[in-house]
Design a protein around this motif. Structure first.
Motif, PDB file in Angstrom:
ATOM      1  N   THR A 187       0.847  -1.192   0.000  1.00 46.34           N
ATOM      2  CA  THR A 187       0.000   0.000   0.000  1.00 46.34           C
ATOM      3  C   THR A 187       0.884   1.245   0.000  1.00 46.34           C
ATOM      4  N   ALA A 188       0.285   2.365  -0.374  1.00 49.74           N
ATOM      5  CA  ALA A 188       1.034   3.628  -0.407  1.00 49.74           C
ATOM      6  C   ALA A 188       1.568   3.989   0.973  1.00 49.74           C
ATOM      7  N   SER A 189       0.788   3.717   2.022  1.00 52.53           N
ATOM      8  CA  SER A 189       1.238   4.046   3.381  1.00 52.53           C
ATOM      9  C   SER A 189       2.428   3.187   3.788  1.00 52.53           C
ATOM     10  N   ARG A 223      -9.920  -0.967  13.572  1.00 48.50           N
ATOM     11  CA  ARG A 223     -10.242  -0.937  12.147  1.00 48.50           C
ATOM     12  C   ARG A 223     -10.611  -2.325  11.629  1.00 48.50           C
ATOM     13  N   LEU A 224      -9.849  -3.337  12.039  1.00 47.65           N
ATOM     14  CA  LEU A 224     -10.129  -4.690  11.565  1.00 47.65           C
ATOM     15  C   LEU A 224     -11.470  -5.196  12.089  1.00 47.65           C
ATOM     16  N   ARG A 225     -11.767  -4.918  13.348  1.00 47.51           N
ATOM     17  CA  ARG A 225     -13.028  -5.408  13.918  1.00 47.51           C
ATOM     18  C   ARG A 225     -14.228  -4.695  13.302  1.00 47.51           C
ATOM     19  N   GLU A 226     -14.051  -3.432  12.935  1.00 50.65           N
ATOM     20  CA  GLU A 226     -15.122  -2.728  12.224  1.00 50.65           C
ATOM     21  C   GLU A 226     -15.366  -3.367  10.858  1.00 50.65           C
ATOM     22  N   LEU A 227     -14.288  -3.799  10.212  1.00 55.83           N
ATOM     23  CA  LEU A 227     -14.419  -4.460   8.918  1.00 55.83           C
ATOM     24  C   LEU A 227     -15.162  -5.784   9.044  1.00 55.83           C
ATOM     25  N   TYR A 281      -7.270  -8.525   0.543  1.00 58.00           N
ATOM     26  CA  TYR A 281      -6.780  -7.206   0.137  1.00 58.00           C
ATOM     27  C   TYR A 281      -7.333  -6.110   1.052  1.00 58.00           C
ATOM     28  N   HIS A 282      -8.630  -6.193   1.379  1.00 58.28           N
ATOM     29  CA  HIS A 282      -9.265  -5.165   2.220  1.00 58.28           C
ATOM     30  C   HIS A 282      -8.686  -5.179   3.639  1.00 58.28           C
ATOM     31  N   PHE A 283      -8.363  -6.367   4.140  1.00 55.83           N
ATOM     32  CA  PHE A 283      -7.773  -6.470   5.472  1.00 55.83           C
ATOM     33  C   PHE A 283      -6.355  -5.891   5.472  1.00 55.83           C
ATOM     34  N   ASN A 284      -5.617  -6.175   4.405  1.00 57.89           N
ATOM     35  CA  ASN A 284      -4.244  -5.685   4.336  1.00 57.89           C
ATOM     36  C   ASN A 284      -4.195  -4.164   4.310  1.00 57.89           C
ATOM     37  N   VAL A 285      -5.139  -3.548   3.599  1.00 57.47           N
ATOM     38  CA  VAL A 285      -5.217  -2.085   3.567  1.00 57.47           C
ATOM     39  C   VAL A 285      -5.421  -1.536   4.972  1.00 57.47           C
ATOM     40  N   GLU A 286      -6.325  -2.125   5.739  1.00 58.82           N
ATOM     41  CA  GLU A 286      -6.602  -1.647   7.102  1.00 58.82           C
ATOM     42  C   GLU A 286      -5.427  -1.907   8.034  1.00 58.82           C
ATOM     43  N   ILE A 287      -4.759  -3.044   7.863  1.00 62.68           N
ATOM     44  CA  ILE A 287      -3.608  -3.360   8.709  1.00 62.68           C
ATOM     45  C   ILE A 287      -2.511  -2.315   8.556  1.00 62.68           C
ATOM     46  N   LYS A 345      -2.687   0.889   7.406  1.00 57.83           N
ATOM     47  CA  LYS A 345      -3.041   2.306   7.476  1.00 57.83           C
ATOM     48  C   LYS A 345      -2.342   3.000   8.639  1.00 57.83           C
ATOM     49  N   ASN A 346      -2.149   4.324   8.476  1.00 52.27           N
ATOM     50  CA  ASN A 346      -1.642   5.166   9.559  1.00 52.27           C
ATOM     51  C   ASN A 346      -0.373   4.570  10.159  1.00 52.27           C
ATOM     52  N   GLU A 347      -0.370   4.333  11.487  1.00 54.45           N
ATOM     53  CA  GLU A 347       0.822   3.782  12.134  1.00 54.45           C
ATOM     54  C   GLU A 347       0.970   2.281  11.933  1.00 54.45           C
ATOM     55  N   GLY A 348      -0.013   1.657  11.287  1.00 48.97           N
ATOM     56  CA  GLY A 348       0.021   0.206  11.128  1.00 48.97           C
ATOM     57  C   GLY A 348       1.285  -0.311  10.472  1.00 48.97           C
ATOM     58  N   SER A 349       1.799   0.439   9.499  1.00 47.44           N
ATOM     59  CA  SER A 349       2.987  -0.022   8.779  1.00 47.44           C
ATOM     60  C   SER A 349       4.204  -0.181   9.681  1.00 47.44           C
ATOM     61  N   SER A 350       4.268   0.558  10.778  1.00 45.19           N
ATOM     62  CA  SER A 350       5.446   0.533  11.644  1.00 45.19           C
ATOM     63  C   SER A 350       5.368  -0.518  12.746  1.00 45.19           C
ATOM     64  N   LEU A 351       4.270  -1.253  12.832  1.00 48.32           N
ATOM     65  CA  LEU A 351       4.058  -2.134  13.985  1.00 48.32           C
ATOM     66  C   LEU A 351       4.770  -3.471  13.882  1.00 48.32           C
ATOM     67  N   PHE A 352       5.015  -3.925  12.648  1.00 48.41           N
ATOM     68  CA  PHE A 352       5.384  -5.324  12.469  1.00 48.41           C
ATOM     69  C   PHE A 352       6.761  -5.510  11.851  1.00 48.41           C
ATOM     70  N   ARG A 353       7.436  -6.525  12.324  1.00 48.74           N
ATOM     71  CA  ARG A 353       8.569  -7.093  11.584  1.00 48.74           C
ATOM     72  C   ARG A 353       8.010  -8.111  10.599  1.00 48.74           C
ATOM     73  N   GLN A 354       7.064  -8.903  11.087  1.00 49.02           N
ATOM     74  CA  GLN A 354       6.284  -9.813  10.250  1.00 49.02           C
ATOM     75  C   GLN A 354       4.848  -9.829  10.769  1.00 49.02           C
ATOM     76  N   TYR A 355       3.906 -10.138   9.889  1.00 54.01           N
ATOM     77  CA  TYR A 355       2.522 -10.326  10.318  1.00 54.01           C
ATOM     78  C   TYR A 355       1.839 -11.310   9.391  1.00 54.01           C
ATOM     79  N   GLN A 356       0.859 -12.002   9.930  1.00 51.76           N
ATOM     80  CA  GLN A 356       0.123 -12.991   9.143  1.00 51.76           C
ATOM     81  C   GLN A 356      -1.263 -13.175   9.742  1.00 51.76           C
ATOM     82  N   LEU A 357      -2.268 -13.137   8.879  1.00 48.59           N
ATOM     83  CA  LEU A 357      -3.651 -13.352   9.294  1.00 48.59           C
ATOM     84  C   LEU A 357      -4.044 -14.776   8.938  1.00 48.59           C
ATOM     85  N   ILE A 358      -4.578 -15.501   9.913  1.00 46.24           N
ATOM     86  CA  ILE A 358      -4.954 -16.901   9.714  1.00 46.24           C
ATOM     87  C   ILE A 358      -6.436 -17.062  10.051  1.00 46.24           C
TER      88      ILE A 358
END
Length: 416
Positions: A207-209, A380-384, A331-337, A339-352
């Motif tokens: 994503t752009a963010s 954001r994810l729970r709203e989705l 794709y929609h979940f990845n956008v929400e993950i 967003k904003n400060e989300g990009s700085s939170l993870f070294r790795q992440y995975q949704l199962i």
């Protein structure tokens, strides 16, 4: 071989001249390559077609649309230029298999360096230059127009990857976001010492963010680069943030389910014709991704490639299954993950998706992790999810991966 400078001038010059060149190179490819590829030669003979029936790129529609499943059902030799000595073929490349069984393929890249030439000059770089990309193994291509491309094994640990970048001193680096993420987390502001002109992020899932986050450490533009093992570089983001097809490398059609052309702004299937692979060309190849030609094609960058938008993968397996049976693209979940400060939170992440009523988010915390940013992202994810599925978070030290492409989402009933 066409000089990279000439291709740069065509891509940034008179649009009608660029179009004439694409028509010319397509006709030459039909005449000198496709008539020597058994599958296409036999198809042309059956349809009583000759090279004179293919004088412009629009006539590519006389060929059928092929997908990965069809190609896998063919004998390898039927798709390879018969004038090529099989004993002299370059080592094969392999697709990741994320959209099905991996493909083995052989490729020449007549225009390969030209793609990076466009990026380097358009983003203010100079000539000659060095490029670094990831691949199955370590190797270096012969220099073209004074420019060099180094490939670094995807299996390289992050410290070796960084050491190789320091050693070869590239001006352009192209990698998937999971590798950039590890480099950012491990080396932080030290990445600016690489003094890159462009740090390309090669994934439609980025994503752009997220790319802007990488850029704060790299100190250079971080444009999106869409490509594939089957194609090489195909779509590049220009300095004005719009995504252009590099049509002299890979010509793009966007079609509906019935094969008809999509209208501007209408999402459809990406169908690619490779113009730079003279060994095993992909013609009207339905790659499995979707997108649209932008309604507004004018762009201040002056590039001639068509402008596209909304390019993304739509693989059926990459969807969250709701309890009522409906599906929602990851794709929609990845956008929400991200967003904003989300990009700085993870070294790795995975949704199962563990059950139809339970999603689990595996998180390897980054060096820049903040609890507040995590809380906002979970909201954001729970709203989705609209209360349809529970979401639980598990913090881990590392997420193992079996293949060469990081799996950000594990669908229901699939073991990672």
């Amino acid at each position: 071989m066409i000089e990279s400078r000439r291709l740069y001038e065509l891509f940034t010059g008179d649009p009608s001249e660029y179009r004439r060149f694409i028509d010319q190179i397509f006709h030459e490819r039909v005449e000198s390559v496709l008539t020597r590829v058994p599958f296409f030669r036999d198809y042309m003979n059956a349809k009583e077609l000759t090279p004179s029936d293919f004088m412009t790129i629009d006539t590519v529609r006389k060929f059928p649309i092929l997908d990965r499943r069809f190609i896998q059902g063919q004998e390898m030799a039927s798709l390879i230029n018969s004038s090529v000595d099989m004993a002299q073929l370059p080592p094969p490349s392999h697709t990741s298999g994320s959209s099905g069984k991996p493909l083995e393929l052989h490729a020449s890249r007549d225009f390969y360096i030209a793609s990076f030439y466009i990026m380097q000059l358009s983003y203010g770089g100079s000539l000659p230059f060095v490029v670094a990309c990831l691949s199955d193994r370590d190797y270096t291509l012969p220099a073209v127009d004074g420019c060099q491309v180094h490939f670094i094994s995807r299996k390289s640990p992050v410290d070796r990857l960084y050491a190789r970048l320091v050693e070869i001193k590239p001006q352009i680096v192209m990698m998937r976001p999971d590798r950039w993420r590890l480099l950012v987390d491990e080396f932080g502001a030290d990445l600016a010492r690489l003094r890159l002109t462009v740090a390309g992020v090669s994934s439609a899932m980025s994503t752009a963010s997220e790319r802007a986050y990488f850029g704060t450490f790299l100190g250079c533009p971080t444009p999106n680069m869409y490509g594939a093992t089957e194609l090489g570089g195909a779509i590049f983001e220009c300095p004005f943030g719009r995504e252009h097809v590099v049509s002299h490398n890979n010509y793009l059609e966007i079609v509906q389910d019935d094969g008809s052309d999509s209208r501007p702004g209408e999402t459809g299937h990406l169908v690619w014709t490779s113009l730079d692979n003279t060994i095993m060309p992909f013609v009207r190849y339905k790659i499995g991704d979707v997108g649209a030609f932008a309604r507004e094609q004018a762009c201040n960058c002056g590039w001639n490639g068509p402008v596209v938008e909304g390019v993304r993968a739509t693989r059926p397996k990459e969807a969250v299954v709701l309890p009522n049976g409906l599906k929602m693209s990851f794709y929609h979940f990845n956008v929400e993950i991200l967003k904003n400060e989300g990009s700085s939170l993870f070294r790795q992440y995975q949704l199962i998706q563990e059950r139809t009523d339970l999603l689990r988010l595996l998180v390897v915390k980054s060096a820049f992790f903040k609890e507040r940013g995590m809380e906002d992202m979970l909201i954001r994810l729970r709203e989705l999810l609209l209360g349809e599925i529970a979401l639980e978070v598990t913090y881990v030290e590392h997420i193992e991966q079996a293949g060469n492409k990081f799996q950000f989402f594990v669908p229901l009933n699939v073991k990672n």
